[in-house]
Each structure stands twice: as C-alpha cells, then as structure tokens.
Write a protein that holds these residues in place. Structure first.
Motif, PDB file in Angstrom:
ATOM      1  N   SER A   1     -13.058  14.205 -11.752  1.00  0.00           N
ATOM      2  CA  SER A   1     -12.205  15.430 -11.657  1.00  0.00           C
ATOM      3  C   SER A   1     -11.003  15.056 -12.973  1.00  0.00           C
ATOM      4  O   SER A   1     -11.015  16.194 -13.599  1.00  0.00           O
ATOM      5  N   SER A   2     -10.740  13.948 -13.165  1.00  0.00           N
ATOM      6  CA  SER A   2      -9.956  13.590 -14.475  1.00  0.00           C
ATOM      7  C   SER A   2      -9.766  12.196 -14.844  1.00  0.00           C
ATOM      8  O   SER A   2      -9.581  11.335 -13.742  1.00  0.00           O
ATOM      9  N   GLY A   3     -10.399  11.820 -15.837  1.00  0.00           N
ATOM     10  CA  GLY A   3     -10.354  10.436 -16.296  1.00  0.00           C
ATOM     11  C   GLY A   3      -8.962   9.699 -16.271  1.00  0.00           C
ATOM     12  O   GLY A   3      -8.940   8.532 -16.022  1.00  0.00           O
ATOM     13  N   ARG A   4      -8.027  10.592 -16.923  1.00  0.00           N
ATOM     14  CA  ARG A   4      -6.673   9.980 -16.832  1.00  0.00           C
ATOM     15  C   ARG A   4      -6.274   9.521 -15.648  1.00  0.00           C
ATOM     16  O   ARG A   4      -5.655   8.825 -15.282  1.00  0.00           O
ATOM     17  N   LEU A   5      -6.599  10.769 -14.585  1.00  0.00           N
ATOM     18  CA  LEU A   5      -6.151  10.373 -13.189  1.00  0.00           C
ATOM     19  C   LEU A   5      -6.636   9.139 -12.522  1.00  0.00           C
ATOM     20  O   LEU A   5      -6.008   8.576 -11.668  1.00  0.00           O
ATOM     21  N   GLY A   6      -8.141   9.135 -12.873  1.00  0.00           N
ATOM     22  CA  GLY A   6      -8.672   7.964 -12.340  1.00  0.00           C
ATOM     23  C   GLY A   6      -8.247   6.822 -12.700  1.00  0.00           C
ATOM     24  O   GLY A   6      -7.926   5.671 -11.949  1.00  0.00           O
ATOM     25  N   PHE A   7      -7.869   6.690 -14.187  1.00  0.00           N
ATOM     26  CA  PHE A   7      -7.360   5.401 -14.759  1.00  0.00           C
ATOM     27  C   PHE A   7      -6.030   5.206 -14.007  1.00  0.00           C
ATOM     28  O   PHE A   7      -5.445   4.231 -13.904  1.00  0.00           O
ATOM     29  N   GLN A   8      -5.155   6.341 -13.917  1.00  0.00           N
ATOM     30  CA  GLN A   8      -3.786   6.033 -13.565  1.00  0.00           C
ATOM     31  C   GLN A   8      -3.720   5.616 -12.183  1.00  0.00           C
ATOM     32  O   GLN A   8      -2.894   4.655 -11.891  1.00  0.00           O
ATOM     33  N   VAL A   9      -4.747   6.097 -11.291  1.00  0.00           N
ATOM     34  CA  VAL A   9      -4.631   5.711  -9.728  1.00  0.00           C
ATOM     35  C   VAL A   9      -5.156   4.143  -9.717  1.00  0.00           C
ATOM     36  O   VAL A   9      -4.733   3.195  -8.957  1.00  0.00           O
ATOM     37  N   GLY A  10      -6.252   3.866 -10.566  1.00  0.00           N
ATOM     38  CA  GLY A  10      -6.938   2.396 -10.173  1.00  0.00           C
ATOM     39  C   GLY A  10      -6.021   1.536 -10.941  1.00  0.00           C
ATOM     40  O   GLY A  10      -5.823   0.454 -10.160  1.00  0.00           O
ATOM     41  N   SER A  11      -5.217   1.688 -12.060  1.00  0.00           N
ATOM     42  CA  SER A  11      -4.187   0.801 -12.442  1.00  0.00           C
ATOM     43  C   SER A  11      -3.135   0.540 -11.578  1.00  0.00           C
ATOM     44  O   SER A  11      -2.823  -0.616 -11.679  1.00  0.00           O
TER      45      SER A  11
ATOM     46  N   ALA B   1       0.902  -1.277  -0.182  1.00  0.00           N
ATOM     47  CA  ALA B   1      -0.038  -0.030  -0.061  1.00  0.00           C
ATOM     48  C   ALA B   1       0.758   1.357   0.046  1.00  0.00           C
ATOM     49  O   ALA B   1       0.400   2.449  -0.831  1.00  0.00           O
ATOM     50  N   GLY B   2       2.142   1.136   0.655  1.00  0.00           N
ATOM     51  CA  GLY B   2       2.869   2.385   0.997  1.00  0.00           C
ATOM     52  C   GLY B   2       3.687   2.641  -0.725  1.00  0.00           C
ATOM     53  O   GLY B   2       3.612   3.703  -1.067  1.00  0.00           O
ATOM     54  N   VAL B   3       3.854   1.598  -1.253  1.00  0.00           N
ATOM     55  CA  VAL B   3       4.729   1.938  -2.553  1.00  0.00           C
ATOM     56  C   VAL B   3       3.586   2.199  -3.492  1.00  0.00           C
ATOM     57  O   VAL B   3       4.023   2.963  -4.363  1.00  0.00           O
ATOM     58  N   VAL B   4       2.324   1.850  -3.398  1.00  0.00           N
ATOM     59  CA  VAL B   4       1.235   2.313  -4.575  1.00  0.00           C
ATOM     60  C   VAL B   4       1.061   3.487  -4.211  1.00  0.00           C
ATOM     61  O   VAL B   4       0.960   4.603  -5.137  1.00  0.00           O
TER      62      VAL B   4
ATOM     63  N   VAL C   1      -3.241   0.830  -8.224  1.00  0.00           N
ATOM     64  CA  VAL C   1      -3.931   0.012  -7.105  1.00  0.00           C
ATOM     65  C   VAL C   1      -4.121  -1.453  -7.546  1.00  0.00           C
ATOM     66  O   VAL C   1      -3.583  -2.506  -6.967  1.00  0.00           O
ATOM     67  N   VAL C   2      -4.372  -1.684  -8.723  1.00  0.00           N
ATOM     68  CA  VAL C   2      -4.888  -3.028  -8.980  1.00  0.00           C
ATOM     69  C   VAL C   2      -3.358  -3.967  -9.471  1.00  0.00           C
ATOM     70  O   VAL C   2      -3.173  -5.088  -8.804  1.00  0.00           O
ATOM     71  N   LEU C   3      -2.765  -3.334 -10.155  1.00  0.00           N
ATOM     72  CA  LEU C   3      -1.262  -3.994 -10.351  1.00  0.00           C
ATOM     73  C   LEU C   3      -0.642  -4.047  -8.966  1.00  0.00           C
ATOM     74  O   LEU C   3       0.108  -5.148  -8.636  1.00  0.00           O
ATOM     75  N   GLY C   4      -0.637  -3.064  -8.292  1.00  0.00           N
ATOM     76  CA  GLY C   4       0.103  -3.280  -6.826  1.00  0.00           C
ATOM     77  C   GLY C   4      -0.516  -4.247  -5.943  1.00  0.00           C
ATOM     78  O   GLY C   4       0.107  -5.220  -5.222  1.00  0.00           O
ATOM     79  N   GLY C   5      -2.021  -4.342  -6.075  1.00  0.00           N
ATOM     80  CA  GLY C   5      -2.364  -5.530  -5.412  1.00  0.00           C
ATOM     81  C   GLY C   5      -2.282  -6.897  -5.697  1.00  0.00           C
ATOM     82  O   GLY C   5      -1.947  -7.936  -4.905  1.00  0.00           O
TER      83      GLY C   5
ATOM     84  N   LEU D   1      -7.926 -14.411  -1.314  1.00  0.00           N
ATOM     85  CA  LEU D   1      -9.276 -13.813  -1.688  1.00  0.00           C
ATOM     86  C   LEU D   1      -9.749 -12.976  -0.802  1.00  0.00           C
ATOM     87  O   LEU D   1     -10.291 -11.809  -1.487  1.00  0.00           O
ATOM     88  N   VAL D   2      -9.613 -12.884   0.309  1.00  0.00           N
ATOM     89  CA  VAL D   2      -9.789 -11.701   1.218  1.00  0.00           C
ATOM     90  C   VAL D   2      -9.004 -10.641   1.019  1.00  0.00           C
ATOM     91  O   VAL D   2      -9.350  -9.470   0.812  1.00  0.00           O
ATOM     92  N   GLN D   3      -7.687 -10.685   0.755  1.00  0.00           N
ATOM     93  CA  GLN D   3      -6.810  -9.656   0.295  1.00  0.00           C
ATOM     94  C   GLN D   3      -7.325  -9.164  -1.160  1.00  0.00           C
ATOM     95  O   GLN D   3      -7.336  -7.835  -1.416  1.00  0.00           O
ATOM     96  N   ALA D   4      -7.624 -10.025  -2.004  1.00  0.00           N
ATOM     97  CA  ALA D   4      -7.911  -9.490  -3.284  1.00  0.00           C
ATOM     98  C   ALA D   4      -9.233  -8.695  -3.080  1.00  0.00           C
ATOM     99  O   ALA D   4      -9.293  -7.643  -3.964  1.00  0.00           O
ATOM    100  N   VAL D   5     -10.387  -9.032  -2.472  1.00  0.00           N
ATOM    101  CA  VAL D   5     -11.508  -8.210  -2.510  1.00  0.00           C
ATOM    102  C   VAL D   5     -11.226  -6.854  -1.667  1.00  0.00           C
ATOM    103  O   VAL D   5     -11.639  -5.898  -2.313  1.00  0.00           O
ATOM    104  N   LEU D   6     -10.452  -6.793  -0.858  1.00  0.00           N
ATOM    105  CA  LEU D   6     -10.063  -5.514  -0.195  1.00  0.00           C
ATOM    106  C   LEU D   6      -9.147  -4.642  -1.170  1.00  0.00           C
ATOM    107  O   LEU D   6      -9.554  -3.289  -1.182  1.00  0.00           O
ATOM    108  N   TRP D   7      -8.338  -5.269  -1.799  1.00  0.00           N
ATOM    109  CA  TRP D   7      -7.517  -4.232  -2.856  1.00  0.00           C
ATOM    110  C   TRP D   7      -8.789  -4.030  -4.123  1.00  0.00           C
ATOM    111  O   TRP D   7      -8.415  -2.921  -4.801  1.00  0.00           O
ATOM    112  N   ALA D   8      -9.476  -4.852  -4.318  1.00  0.00           N
ATOM    113  CA  ALA D   8     -10.591  -4.507  -5.582  1.00  0.00           C
ATOM    114  C   ALA D   8     -11.490  -3.332  -4.930  1.00  0.00           C
ATOM    115  O   ALA D   8     -11.716  -2.499  -6.115  1.00  0.00           O
ATOM    116  N   VAL D   9     -12.001  -3.429  -3.710  1.00  0.00           N
ATOM    117  CA  VAL D   9     -12.657  -2.446  -3.266  1.00  0.00           C
ATOM    118  C   VAL D   9     -11.694  -0.990  -3.350  1.00  0.00           C
ATOM    119  O   VAL D   9     -12.383   0.248  -3.705  1.00  0.00           O
ATOM    120  N   ALA D  10     -10.382  -1.267  -2.706  1.00  0.00           N
ATOM    121  CA  ALA D  10      -9.739   0.158  -2.818  1.00  0.00           C
ATOM    122  C   ALA D  10      -9.690   0.568  -4.077  1.00  0.00           C
ATOM    123  O   ALA D  10      -9.635   1.862  -4.545  1.00  0.00           O
TER     124      ALA D  10
END
Length: 550
Positions: free
Chosen positions: A147-157, A44-47, A159-163, A127-136
């Motif tokens: 506010s920004s589609g690019r920022l949303g995609f950037q942050v979401g991707s 989470a810190g690295v993400v 979080v997903v890859l880090g998870g 699975l427990v961790q995957a659900v929590l990372w998916a919710v995040a």
C-alpha cells in the motif's frame, strides 16, 4: 581423571539428571521467563506506539485501513510469539536426563552438554528472540509495503531497531540470572575466553545496541522528513523528542547492564583481594564470567591457591626449624658456614623413658613425649629461644641466634627454672612410671649458621656451650631439682636472674680439659609450693654431696 575432577563431574551429572533446564530450579526458570517475556512485551508496546502514532505522517491519513490492519495482526502475533518463544527457549535450554546405569563417558557427555547450554544460554535465548523479531519485521513490511513503500520501510525499520535494543537488554538480564549455574559449570573447567565474545566485543556491542541503534532511529526519522517531507516543524520536534527519550531510556538500560556485566567480575576479584591483603588466604572467587574476566577470576583463584600452598610450606618449614630460622632463610640468600655469636644453650633429656617404652604401649609413650615436648616448646618460646632439634626423648634449645637477645644467658636460665617446675606439675607427675628430666644450661661463644651441603643443610649451633650443656644435663639428673647450669652462663646473666641461682662447686665433665663450675636454682625458685629454709638447705647439701661423690 583426578579425584577432584571426578567428584565435580558426578555433581554436574547429577544436576543434569535431576533437573529439567540446565540444572536450574523452578524459581530460576520462572525468573528466566520473566526477564525474557516482560522486556519483549515492553519493547513490542513501544514499537507499536512509535510505528502507529508517533512516526506516521500523511501515509496513514490517505489509507485509514492501514492502522486497523496492523493492529489486527499485532495482537495475535504477539500472543503466538510469546507462547512459541517460551516453548522454543525451553527446548533450547534442555539437558537430556542421565540414565542411572550410565558409564563415565556418558556422564561426561551430559556434563559437556550442560556446560554448553549454561554458558551459551544468553546467546541461545537471544537467537530465539531475534528470530521472532525478524519474522515480525518481515510480516509487517509485507503487510504495509504494497500500500505504501514508505510505510513499509518505516514500520520495518522501527520493528528491527526495537528488536535489536530489546534483545540486547534481555541478553544481559539472562546473563545475570544464569550466574549461579555458570558458577557451577566453571568450577569444573575454567573459561577458555572463546565461549562468548570477549570484553572488547561486549563493550562495543553495548555501544552498538545501546547507543547506535536508538540514534539510528532518530537519524532515519530526520532523513525521512528531509527526503519525503510530510512533517511540520512541530510534528518533527515531537518525533525527535520521543525518539530521543526512548533512546536515552533503553540505550541507558543496555549500557548500564553491559557495564554491570563487566564490573561484577572485577568487583568480585577486588573484594577477594582485600581479604588476601588482610592476610586471609581462605578465599575463593566464584567464576561466573565466560570472557577474559572469567580467566581473571580463575587466575586469581590459582594465584591464591599457590599462596596458600606457599604459606603451608612456610608454616611446615617454620615448624621444622623454628620460625626465626625459617624467616631468616626466606629473607636471605643461602650461605653455607656460620658466624661466631654469643649464645646460650639449654639441653633437656628424659630419665626413665627407655623403661617406659619397654613397659608401656607405644601410643602411651608417644602421648607422654608429645606432652613433654609441647611444654618445652612453650617455655622456650616464652623466654625468646627456639628449638634447634629433637633427639629421641631430648631437645636442644638455643637463645641469642638467629635473633639476638640482650640477655640470652638470663633467658636460658629462666627457661630452665620454669621448665623444672612446670614439668613436675604438669607432665611428669601424671606418669605412673618413674620418669624425670635433666636440664643442662651453658653459655658462651659458638658458631651459628647453615651446616651441610647446598642440596641438604640445616641451621644449627656448634661450639663448647653445646657440649657443656649436654654434659651438665647428666649432672642435673643427679640433683633433686633436675637443673644444672655452668658458671659461665651465670656470669653472663643479668643480676636479677643470677639471684635465683646458687653455686655448688666445680666438676670435671667428660670430654673437657678444665673443670666446670656448677650452679643450681635456689630451692624456692623451682619447687611448686613453698619450702622451708631447712628443706632448701637439705636439698643443697644433697646436691653438693652428689657432686663431691663424683
């Protein structure tokens, strides 16, 4: 249900009844919490660092409040996710307690539940961790996408890859922590190979989560720079270097843990195999892998169990017929019949055992016979012979077959002299009854081989030396030393052994047409202490008198 299965079932049921989490102790539970929580905190810190300070371009510059919003949500969500994830993971690993009055069916249900919890423990916690990372990921996408589609995609991707990478690391760590529990449940039932993905999927998954996922982050960053711009050359270089370092570090951790999970069962089998190669069959590989490698471990144990059983049967076979005969039978094909061989035969029989059996308890008689036969075996084997058979209180020993001897007759004569002395000192003198032994020895040509039918046969020796040794045993009972041999045996023995014997004359033995020359040991060669020449002469005279009177 077999006794072994029932005992293992009871043991596993006790585990499920007395402990809270899958039969694991407090230390193991704390270790589980550590290997799940700490990697997720680091991930989470690295993400956070990547999403907030490494990857952003002019998007955050145009919206200064975006970083503040994300940081305000990040801290509380991380706290809630850790607490809720710990509670949920605890519930996923619980085994219901077993009532004290539970029947066998209830016990088996608890054991099956315990088996599922332990074997699927890494997957359940993942699975427990995957659900929590998916919710995040969903939460932070919604927080930024308006506010920004690019920022949303950037942050979401991010979080997903880090998870994905973090969950992969914790999955392997949980596997290591749960190995003792896996070993216990697989001791009852070996793995089927279908509980979790096999070796192929484990290897491919290690590449996907350890290599492909981090590299995908680098590709997305480069693709975003090409599509939307906003990066200077220096900034892009920094982004690629940081993402590449993260990919090397975390991807290396995933691949290393995957390799260790694959290598550990193989190394355990290899270590056990070295012990088997050195002749140690008392080895058992703990089965702690649920893939095909677990089947390999269980198969190795089955193989070694078969080898132990084979060795036990071989040992019993050797004890029944003699090691040389057993080895010859195992190394060669069965052939009924025999071959003419030069052999020496020693026949020994107890005198007075019938009276002993009538006047003493059976256990005492058996104890005396066991001591008697133990000494006979020791002496015969020391002189290169083997016991062909036991007949009540008598034994037949053969020298020269199936393993040839250069001086079979000399070995038999030496064994007879040694037996006469040691029996008097070690066995017969300790008996309160009047018990003596007669030893007859002969040598010559005989047929040695498998006698009987293919369904039931034995390796034995048939011929005139056997009959002559049995008759000489009767003659030996009339002598002071209790030993008598044939002139044929003496003539075939080495000069060194022949010097220990003296000729007494001839005698007509029952069942034989020609007279047999009888020889006995010189008195000093069988007596346990020093004898005078006069004693020797007296003994020889009494032996000769016994022969002439008969």
């Amino acid at each position: 249900m077999t006794r072994r299965e029932r005992s293992a079932l009871d043991a596993e049921a006790d585990v499920g009844r007395d402990r809270d989490i899958a039969g694991l102790g407090l230390l193991t539970r704390l270790t589980l919490v550590a290997v799940v929580v700490l990697p997720n905190l680091v991930g989470a810190g690295v993400v956070l660092v990547l999403a907030a300070w490494v990857l952003p371009t002019d998007v955050l510059i145009s919206d200064p409040g975006a970083l503040v919003r994300n940081l305000l949500v990040f801290g509380p969500y991380l706290f809630v996710a850790v607490v809720f994830g710990a509670w949920w993971g605890h519930r996923r690993m619980l085994v219901p307690p077993l009532p004290a009055d539970a029947d066998d069916a209830a016990r088996e249900r608890v054991v099956l539940r315990l088996r599922r919890v332990v074997l699927r423990g890494p997957l359940r916690l993942a699975l427990v961790q995957a659900v929590l990372w998916a919710v995040a990921a969903v939460l932070f996408v919604l927080l930024n996408v308006f506010s920004s589609g690019r920022l949303g995609f950037q942050v979401g991707s991010t979080v997903v890859l880090g998870g994905v990478v973090t969950v992969s690391i914790t999955y392997r760590l949980v596997e290591v922590v749960l190995r003792p529990a896996v070993r216990r449940v697989l001791a009852l039932r070996p793995p089927s190979g279908t509980v979790l993905p096999g070796v192929l999927m484990r290897t491919v998954g290690g590449w996907l989560f350890g290599t492909a996922a981090p590299l995908l982050g680098v590709l997305l960053a480069a693709g975003g720079a090409l599509a939307f711009g906003g990066y200077t050359v220096e900034r892009l270089a920094v982004v690629v270097m940081v993402l590449g370092g993260v990919a090397l570090l975390f991807g290396g951790a995933v691949i290393t843990l995957t390799a260790m999970s694959t290598a550990a069962p193989v190394l355990a089998v290899r270590r056990a195999l070295r012990r088997v190669e050195s002749g140690d069959l008392d080895v058992d590989v703990p089965v702690f892998d649920t893939t095909e490698l677990g089947l390999l471990q269980a198969g190795f144990n089955t193989m070694v169990a078969g080898l132990r059983e084979r060795e036990r049967m071989r040992d019993l076979f050797g004890r029944q017929v003699g090691e040389d005969v057993a080895r010859n039978a195992l190394e060669n094909e069965l052939q009924l019949g025999g071959e003419v061989r030069e052999v020496a035969v020693l026949f020994i029989d107890l005198v007075g055992s019938t009276t002993l059996a009538a006047t003493r308890p059976p256990t005492e008689v058996v104890e005396l016979l066991n001591e008697f036969f133990a000494l006979v075996i020791d002496v015969v084997e020391e002189h290169g012979g083997w016991i062909n058979k036991f007949e009540g209180d008598a034994a037949l020993a053969v020298f020269g077959v199936p393993t040839g001897l250069d001086d079979a007759a000399g070995c038999a004569l030496g064994a007879g002299r040694t037996l006469a002395a040691r029996l008097t000192q070690e066995v017969l003198d300790s008996s309160e009854q009047e018990v003596r032994a007669g030893i007859g020895i002969s040598a010559g040509e005989a047929v040695a081989g498998n006698i009987g039918d293919r369904r039931r046969y034995e390796y034995t020796v048939i011929g005139d030396p056997v009959n002559e040794a049995a008759r000489l045993c009767e003659v030996a009972k009339e002598t002071d030393d209790g030993v008598a041999a044939s002139g044929a045996a003496l003539s075939r023995a080495s000069a060194r052994e022949a010097g220990h014997w003296t000729r007494l004359g001839t005698r007509h033995l029952r069942g034989r047409t020609a007279e047999t020359e009888v020889v006995v040991p010189r008195r000093r060669d069988t007596a346990p202490d020093e004898r005078t020449a006069a004693d020797s002469g007296t003994a020889r005279d009494s032996s000769e008198g016994a022969l002439q009177s008969n």
